[in-house]
Design an enzyme around this catalytic site. Structure first.
Site, PDB file in Angstrom:
ATOM      1  N   ASP A 204      -6.437 -20.146 -21.514  1.00 24.31           N
ATOM      2  CA  ASP A 204      -7.334 -19.220 -22.219  1.00 24.31           C
ATOM      3  C   ASP A 204      -6.981 -17.779 -21.846  1.00 24.31           C
ATOM      4  O   ASP A 204      -7.809 -17.059 -21.302  1.00 24.31           O
ATOM      5  CB  ASP A 204      -8.807 -19.532 -21.862  1.00 24.31           C
ATOM      6  CG  ASP A 204      -9.095 -19.411 -20.362  1.00 24.31           C
ATOM      7  OD1 ASP A 204      -8.139 -19.468 -19.544  1.00 24.31           O
ATOM      8  OD2 ASP A 204     -10.277 -19.244 -20.003  1.00 24.31           O
TER       9      ASP A 204
ATOM     10  N   ASP B 292      -3.764 -16.529 -16.464  1.00 26.03           N
ATOM     11  CA  ASP B 292      -3.048 -17.507 -17.302  1.00 26.03           C
ATOM     12  C   ASP B 292      -1.690 -16.913 -17.688  1.00 26.03           C
ATOM     13  O   ASP B 292      -0.656 -17.600 -17.654  1.00 26.03           O
ATOM     14  CB  ASP B 292      -3.800 -17.774 -18.614  1.00 26.03           C
ATOM     15  CG  ASP B 292      -5.223 -18.253 -18.402  1.00 26.03           C
ATOM     16  OD1 ASP B 292      -5.481 -19.449 -18.539  1.00 26.03           O
ATOM     17  OD2 ASP B 292      -6.087 -17.401 -18.110  1.00 26.03           O
TER      18      ASP B 292
ATOM     19  N   ASN C  26     -12.029 -17.585 -21.470  1.00 22.02           N
ATOM     20  CA  ASN C  26     -12.181 -16.167 -21.132  1.00 22.02           C
ATOM     21  C   ASN C  26     -12.608 -15.330 -22.340  1.00 22.02           C
ATOM     22  O   ASN C  26     -13.312 -14.334 -22.204  1.00 22.02           O
ATOM     23  CB  ASN C  26     -10.859 -15.610 -20.594  1.00 22.02           C
ATOM     24  CG  ASN C  26     -10.560 -16.110 -19.194  1.00 22.02           C
ATOM     25  OD1 ASN C  26     -11.468 -16.274 -18.382  1.00 22.02           O
ATOM     26  ND2 ASN C  26      -9.290 -16.372 -18.918  1.00 22.02           N
TER      27      ASN C  26
ATOM     28  N   THR D 137      -5.152 -24.277 -17.597  1.00 20.59           N
ATOM     29  CA  THR D 137      -5.613 -23.164 -16.765  1.00 20.59           C
ATOM     30  C   THR D 137      -6.845 -22.498 -17.382  1.00 20.59           C
ATOM     31  O   THR D 137      -7.161 -21.359 -17.078  1.00 20.59           O
ATOM     32  CB  THR D 137      -4.482 -22.134 -16.553  1.00 20.59           C
ATOM     33  OG1 THR D 137      -3.981 -21.729 -17.828  1.00 20.59           O
ATOM     34  CG2 THR D 137      -3.353 -22.714 -15.720  1.00 20.59           C
TER      35      THR D 137
ATOM     36  N   ASN E 209     -13.996 -22.225 -15.134  1.00 17.16           N
ATOM     37  CA  ASN E 209     -13.381 -23.175 -16.082  1.00 17.16           C
ATOM     38  C   ASN E 209     -14.179 -24.473 -16.188  1.00 17.16           C
ATOM     39  O   ASN E 209     -14.271 -25.067 -17.265  1.00 17.16           O
ATOM     40  CB  ASN E 209     -11.939 -23.514 -15.657  1.00 17.16           C
ATOM     41  CG  ASN E 209     -10.986 -22.361 -15.871  1.00 17.16           C
ATOM     42  OD1 ASN E 209     -11.269 -21.444 -16.639  1.00 17.16           O
ATOM     43  ND2 ASN E 209      -9.858 -22.397 -15.178  1.00 17.16           N
TER      44      ASN E 209
ATOM     45  N   HIS F 210      -5.431 -16.982  -9.745  1.00 16.27           N
ATOM     46  CA  HIS F 210      -5.827 -18.403  -9.742  1.00 16.27           C
ATOM     47  C   HIS F 210      -4.833 -19.307 -10.476  1.00 16.27           C
ATOM     48  O   HIS F 210      -4.346 -20.303  -9.940  1.00 16.27           O
ATOM     49  CB  HIS F 210      -7.178 -18.570 -10.445  1.00 16.27           C
ATOM     50  CG  HIS F 210      -8.283 -17.712  -9.941  1.00 16.27           C
ATOM     51  ND1 HIS F 210      -9.002 -18.006  -8.821  1.00 16.27           N
ATOM     52  CD2 HIS F 210      -8.821 -16.559 -10.440  1.00 16.27           C
ATOM     53  CE1 HIS F 210      -9.936 -17.089  -8.637  1.00 16.27           C
ATOM     54  NE2 HIS F 210      -9.844 -16.199  -9.606  1.00 16.27           N
TER      55      HIS F 210
HETATM   56  C1  BDR Z   1     -10.573 -19.007 -13.807  1.00 17.10           C
HETATM   57  O1  BDR Z   1     -11.446 -18.337 -14.707  1.00 17.10           O
HETATM   58  C2  BDR Z   1     -10.724 -17.487 -15.558  1.00 17.10           C
HETATM   59  O2  BDR Z   1     -11.371 -16.264 -15.708  1.00 17.10           O
HETATM   60  C3  BDR Z   1      -9.355 -17.350 -14.974  1.00 17.10           C
HETATM   61  O3  BDR Z   1      -8.395 -17.222 -16.007  1.00 17.10           O
HETATM   62  C4  BDR Z   1      -9.160 -18.645 -14.198  1.00 17.10           C
HETATM   63  O4  BDR Z   1      -8.605 -19.643 -15.008  1.00 17.10           O
HETATM   64  C5  BDR Z   1     -10.959 -18.648 -12.389  1.00 17.10           C
HETATM   65  O5  BDR Z   1     -12.271 -19.046 -12.124  1.00 17.10           O
HETATM   66 CA    CA Z   2      -7.625 -19.167 -17.172  1.00 14.73          CA
END
Ligand code: BDR
Ligand code: CA
Length: 315
Positions: free
Chosen positions: A13, A18, A42, A126, A168, A240
């Site tokens: 996203d 990502d 997101n 992701t 997520n 992340h």
């Molecule tokens: C996750 O939330 C999103 O904002 C980031 O892309 C990542 O995948 C982290 O909590």
């Molecule tokens: Ca993400």
């Protein structure tokens, strides 16, 4: 002899982290990227799909880009403009898409790839797990064609969007439950490790100093992404999503523990929590390798190396 590549589908996203995960994936000689799929998270599905296309144009990733689900399986969407901006990928200017998205949905494209590919494929989600769950619900017969799922999501110790839940998983806990109950091998890059995967301002400078177009954009993305985290007191940007890719290309820099992980889909305080059975109290077989630690310096070096890959390409 040339090393056999791991066939992967990148599902996300984008999203700054990502995007950096995909920069890392494209730069690795170990991965064969069969498709990129977008999911709502997101930002809206229109925005994350457009961002996915623009990232592909930037890094010269000539693969199919397919649009995923616009809504979580059950709840309402949650978006994160405070972290990623109104576009979902605010910051530097990006090239316009080089080609339109696939005419088929992400689920159809994933299913076709799994059916046809000669060997099992690794999924790298992701974002929220909506597309992966929808795929498993629509095509349970394809489970055996999925080698593993290396995902960013959850956290067995704490959350970031609520005290208990990571973004997520919180966006679509029902989807996460389908995935964690699937029996498919899971590598979980949750907050336990990703909040240690910090890229410091001095690392942004090292990436920028690589001096190519992609490295400039990655440094700008990091600056933007760090803007939010700096206000929250982080000493660097937690990248992340790139940990889910690092788990495939540099597992030796990570520390993992196998355990049973359940997803809370109910609860007044804990919807979206991932409950890790550290002590084996539930007596259930482990369903995930949970990443707990990372060699931060090696991770930062890996991102610098990835940026340098694009230099060689431009030369
Ligand atoms: C996750 O939330 C999103 O904002 C980031 O892309 C990542 O995948 C982290 O909590
Ligand atoms: Ca993400």
């Amino acid at each position: 002899m040339e090393q056999k590549k791991i066939p992967v589908i990148l599902d996300g996203d984008p999203g700054h982290d990502d995007a950096i995960a995909w920069v890392l994936a494209k730069a690795s000689p170990m991965l064969d990227i069969l498709a990129v799929t977008s999911v709502c998270g997101n930002q809206t599905i229109q925005k994350t799909t457009y961002n996915a296309q623009r990232i592909c144009a930037l890094i010269g990733l000539e693969t199919q880009v397919a649009m995923g689900r616009a809504l979580p399986l059950v709840g309402d969407p949650i978006i994160a403009p405070t972290v990623h901006g109104e576009s979902g990928l605010d910051g530097p200017a990006l090239p316009e898409p080089a080609f339109p998205p696939h005419s088929k949905s992400a689920i159809e494209v994933m299913a076709e790839i799994l059916e046809r590919h000669p060997e099992p494929v690794t999924l790298v989600p992701t974002g929220p797990l909506t597309n992966v769950a929808a795929l498993l619900l629509a095509h349970p017969e394809l489970k055996s064609k999925i080698a593993r799922i290396s995902l960013m999501g959850g956290g067995v110790q704490f959350g970031n969007w609520t005290p208990a839940a990571e973004f997520n998983i919180l966006v679509d806990p029902e989807a996460a439950d389908v995935v964690f109950s699937s029996g498919i091998p899971i590598i979980m890059a949750g907050l336990d490790v990703t909040e240690k995967a910090l890229i410091f301002p001095e690392d942004f400078q090292r990436i920028r100093a690589v001096g190519n177009k992609v490295s400039q954009v990655v440094a700008d993305w990091l600056e933007f992404f760090y803007g939010f985290h700096r206000k929250m007191g982080y000493p660097g940007a937690p990248v992340h999503d790139a940990v889910a890719v690092a788990a495939l290309v540099r597992p030796e820099i990570l520390t993992m523990q196998e355990m049973y992980v359940a997803v809370e889909t109910q609860g007044e305080y804990c919807r979206g929590a991932t409950i890790g059975d550290f002590r084996g109290i539930a007596g259930k077989a482990p369903n995930a390798k949970v990443i707990l630690d990372i060699d931060r310096q090696a991770f930062a070096d890996l991102l610098v190396e990835a940026a340098a890959y694009y230099q060689e390409k431009e030369a």
